[in-house]
Design a protein around this motif. Sequence first.
Motif, PDB file in Angstrom:
ATOM      1  N   PHE A   1       0.847  -1.192   0.000  1.00 62.53           N
ATOM      2  CA  PHE A   1       0.000   0.000   0.000  1.00 62.53           C
ATOM      3  C   PHE A   1       0.887   1.248   0.000  1.00 62.53           C
ATOM      4  N   GLY A   2       0.651   2.139  -0.966  1.00 60.05           N
ATOM      5  CA  GLY A   2       1.401   3.410  -0.993  1.00 60.05           C
ATOM      6  C   GLY A   2       2.892   3.229  -1.211  1.00 60.05           C
TER       7      GLY A   2
ATOM      8  N   VAL B   1       6.659  10.319  12.402  1.00 58.83           N
ATOM      9  CA  VAL B   1       5.696  10.451  11.301  1.00 58.83           C
ATOM     10  C   VAL B   1       6.014   9.500  10.139  1.00 58.83           C
TER      11      VAL B   1
ATOM     12  N   ILE C   1       3.872   6.252   8.999  1.00 57.38           N
ATOM     13  CA  ILE C   1       3.408   6.006   7.627  1.00 57.38           C
ATOM     14  C   ILE C   1       3.687   4.561   7.247  1.00 57.38           C
TER      15      ILE C   1
ATOM     16  N   VAL D   1       4.075   1.923   9.243  1.00 60.14           N
ATOM     17  CA  VAL D   1       3.226   0.982   9.986  1.00 60.14           C
ATOM     18  C   VAL D   1       1.805   0.979   9.417  1.00 60.14           C
ATOM     19  N   PHE D   2       1.242   2.173   9.191  1.00 61.45           N
ATOM     20  CA  PHE D   2      -0.133   2.227   8.688  1.00 61.45           C
ATOM     21  C   PHE D   2      -0.224   1.621   7.285  1.00 61.45           C
ATOM     22  N   SER D   3       0.806   1.831   6.468  1.00 61.73           N
ATOM     23  CA  SER D   3       0.767   1.267   5.121  1.00 61.73           C
ATOM     24  C   SER D   3       0.858  -0.258   5.159  1.00 61.73           C
TER      25      SER D   3
ATOM     26  N   LEU E   1      -0.362  -2.086   7.573  1.00 60.48           N
ATOM     27  CA  LEU E   1      -1.697  -2.533   7.987  1.00 60.48           C
ATOM     28  C   LEU E   1      -2.654  -2.492   6.796  1.00 60.48           C
ATOM     29  N   ALA E   2      -2.546  -1.414   6.005  1.00 56.08           N
ATOM     30  CA  ALA E   2      -3.418  -1.307   4.838  1.00 56.08           C
ATOM     31  C   ALA E   2      -3.082  -2.380   3.808  1.00 56.08           C
TER      32      ALA E   2
ATOM     33  N   LEU F   1      -2.311  -5.422   4.625  1.00 62.60           N
ATOM     34  CA  LEU F   1      -3.013  -6.627   5.089  1.00 62.60           C
ATOM     35  C   LEU F   1      -4.497  -6.586   4.691  1.00 62.60           C
TER      36      LEU F   1
ATOM     37  N   VAL G   1       3.959 -10.104  11.071  1.00 59.28           N
ATOM     38  CA  VAL G   1       2.826  -9.507  11.792  1.00 59.28           C
ATOM     39  C   VAL G   1       3.201  -9.300  13.262  1.00 59.28           C
TER      40      VAL G   1
ATOM     41  N   VAL H   1       5.568  -1.468  17.235  1.00 51.91           N
ATOM     42  CA  VAL H   1       4.737  -0.311  17.612  1.00 51.91           C
ATOM     43  C   VAL H   1       4.890  -0.012  19.105  1.00 51.91           C
TER      44      VAL H   1
END
Lengths: 650, 324
Positions: A375-376, A421, A425, A427-429, A431-432, A434, A449, A456
């Motif tokens: 993602f991204g 920041v 980005i 970590v969130f990417s 998750l996205a 998954l 995972v 985190v």
Amino acid sequence: MIELHEHHEPEAAHHAPPGKPRGLRRLTAAGWLRVSWVAPLAFGLATGLVYGARAAMGLHPYWEFPVLIVAWTVIVPLAFLIAIGGFDYWFYWISGRPTRPEDHSGHGARSWKDYFRINTDHKVIGVQYVVTTFAFFVIAGLLAVFMRAELARPGMQFVDNNQFNGLFSEHATLMIFLFVIPAFAGLGNFVIPLMIGAPDMAFPRLNALSYWLLPVAGLMFLSAYLVPDGGAFAAGWTNYVPLAVEQPDGNLFFQMGVQWAGASSIMTALNFLVTIITMRAPGMTFWRMPLLVWANFATSTLVVVATPFVAGSQFFIMFDRVLHTNFFDFNQGGYAVGYQHIFWFYSHPAVYIMMLPGFGIISEVLAVFARKPIFGYRLMALSLMAILVLGFSVWAHHMFVAGMGPWLRIPMMATTLLIAVPTGIKVFSWLATLWEGRIHFKTPMLWAVGFISMFVIGGLSGIFLGAVPIDQHASDTYYIVAHIHYVLFGGSVFTIFAGVYHWFPKMTGRMYNERLGKLHFWTTFVAFNVTFFPMHWVGLRGMPRRVSDYDPVFGDWNMVMSIASFALGASTLIFLYNMIASWRSGPIAPANPWRALTLEWQVSSPPPIFNFDEIPQVVGSPYEYGVRGARHAVFNGSRAEVHEPEKVGH
Amino acid sequence: MLSIGVLAGLVTAAVAYFIPWLPDAAAEEAGTIDNVYWLATIICIVIFGIVVGVTVYSVFKFRARPDDEEDGSPIHGHTGLEIFWTAIPTALVTAISVYSGVVLVQNEQADPGRRLVEVTAEQFAWSFHYPDEEITTGELVLPVGQQVELKMTAKDVIHAFWVPEWRLKQDTVPGIFTRLLITPTKLGTFPVICTELCGLGHAVMRSRARVLDQAGFDQWVKEQKEAREGGGGGGQGKELFASAGCASCHALADASATGAVGPSLDESLQGKDAAFVKAAILDPDAEIAEGYQSGLMPKNYGDTLSEAQIDGLVEYLLQATGGG
């Protein structure tokens, strides 16, 4: 670049390998036999040199131990590297003799013995690296187990204070310089050239040399234990002055060991940079590189810029000790806090040196086992570069209470918190990535995972420490010990395990045992959390770090942490057994057991000696899972099937 | 997913709230530092809840069957979402940054009426010098409610001064002076802990900080001055044994001390005379008991204790161990 040319045309360079040397010639041919007489000779030479020079100058005593240690730790390793053959080619070239045409006898491994000699094949070197670093992982882990045994109960039980200080200093030094940093270099060594479609690293001989510096550095750190008076260096891996200057002679082994480990690190990083910049397959633009390649690009830049600083900091201490300079002696105008600035100017970027390659590994593993594009992708690559840049502007957050200029604290706090920041980005990417995937929980995916949640926790406790007021309380306590282990164990080590399991089929040509792999993950995951999570609490309540004895109110929790740490040590045995048994007799691995798209999986397991029988043509992103007709690369024979993907990146 | 996230957040919040993470605050500065701590905690619990929620949900919801050869949805990104999770964390960390900065500046406002105490750290002891009263002690004693400035340095290597209940820590560095401003708000006795690795005795380099009311403090100052000018005696010796920190390393039955870093005084002082005991206090490395390390015991008792106090301590020790 000569190598590059040769590798593209292996046939042209095929000469009959030179006959095996016989008789006395065997003593002068590169290898262990030559080491067996050159190394002792160099030892004698170094000793004689010091003795002779000091006698000539009338300096008493002639056998000045610190000077001898420096002479030994410079001359013996050099002699070893020459004798084992690290410089042979260059010596021929320098002396104007005809260089022997590359016969590629130093490429590939035909038997286990080939792993014990100078070998210029990046795949062999990668395996050498990984096996060596895991040997040091086991040693450093055992040191931690001894430490936890002493800490299980308040009071002193097994070791004295000096031995205890030696235990944690050696543990951290070996884990950092001989495990985490080189383990990533090893995995990268094996995987990066394959991923970018190159036949080898840009400088294969330099690559071999940088590997052989590693056992030298490791043995040097460990040989501090042989110093009769005082034993191992015991001022922590940070080796703060003035303590480091007043320590017994064992401390010199730290200063010199760092030079060799650092040199190894710098050489490999240069090699990665040149390889990634110049040896990508046709069509492999930067925006088509797998994220592991991006990560190693960023890491290598950090290594090349930062590592000379730690080398310098240790040279200064060595000069203060041996040459009686006054860099840090406050009685002579030296400045103790100055050391910390130089040290952390490397050692904070070193945190990212120990983390960015892991980020890369996680991106590879997640995309493959969630069957989804990352993602991204572009923001993921850019956030690596942001961490690289910001990483140089945060070092003084290790020194909020050290007595540096007070005005420096607030700007360093701002940059430190800001670095959350780009990390966020990533970590969130992940998750996205998954999200809406088809997740296959093979062992590498479990580690990946597991890594996200553990990292985190480490990252969030880093936010607490980044805020100056909280750091004033939590700095130098067990909270720090908890934080670094969530980042370096739950972070880096989890990613190393993910990487080793992920590429094990490619490296060895055999499959590991999936059940043992999962058992290894779960035992480690539980034992790790029970060992390190309570450390947050005891730290905030008042237990300082680096102590052999503590307030008895923390006794029960320390007992719990110690028992869990023994379980953590035991879980590593499962891993070692799995690796050894599977390498010997695991099921034969197919070329692409994970149905991955990146290039290393498009060749056999293990790969052919020069990686690609034909040069791949890269035509798209490496992560186009689920995109109909999309290809990452094509080989000439199948060019007809190319469909340009509808959308690359995003 | 939301419920998993909220659950994870609630569990974390309960862990954060019900477990006493921090010792009771005992200084004005500790209160404001705790506010930063709780701000960071709230933000981190929310983020942790989101991460755990999404992870656990995905793990169960999007798990593939072993024979499933299909790929997931080819989602390459979402610009809006990416801007969102760049902007929100930036705002949050900026908030923590700004608030931390405000607290830091506020805590470091020096009160003109503050008391000055000069702190000297050495392997492995603390000494506290009160320039106004001209006394030097091995424990820090302060009146409640008055701001104190600790002007700190070290004699040999770097040490660090930390009192967990005050939340404040500062390295003491040889060659330079560092300082701390503290306003104690609670009466009591708190540990002073060295947190910077300083050598063999790092773990036992502890002292204590006692906060008294103004009357108690004045009384203490008076006693210290009297002790300087004479006095001492066996009665004070027992008190000194505790306040000078002897008990943290040495066992002595009479004082209920059980320290095991140094030799047990009940045993090692058997049959010794006053001259030996005095020499052992002033120059501890001159003779080391079998099985113990040299360089551990502080060498500053000649500075922090008066001649009379040392004599009193010696007298007490001989009396307590049946020697003399």
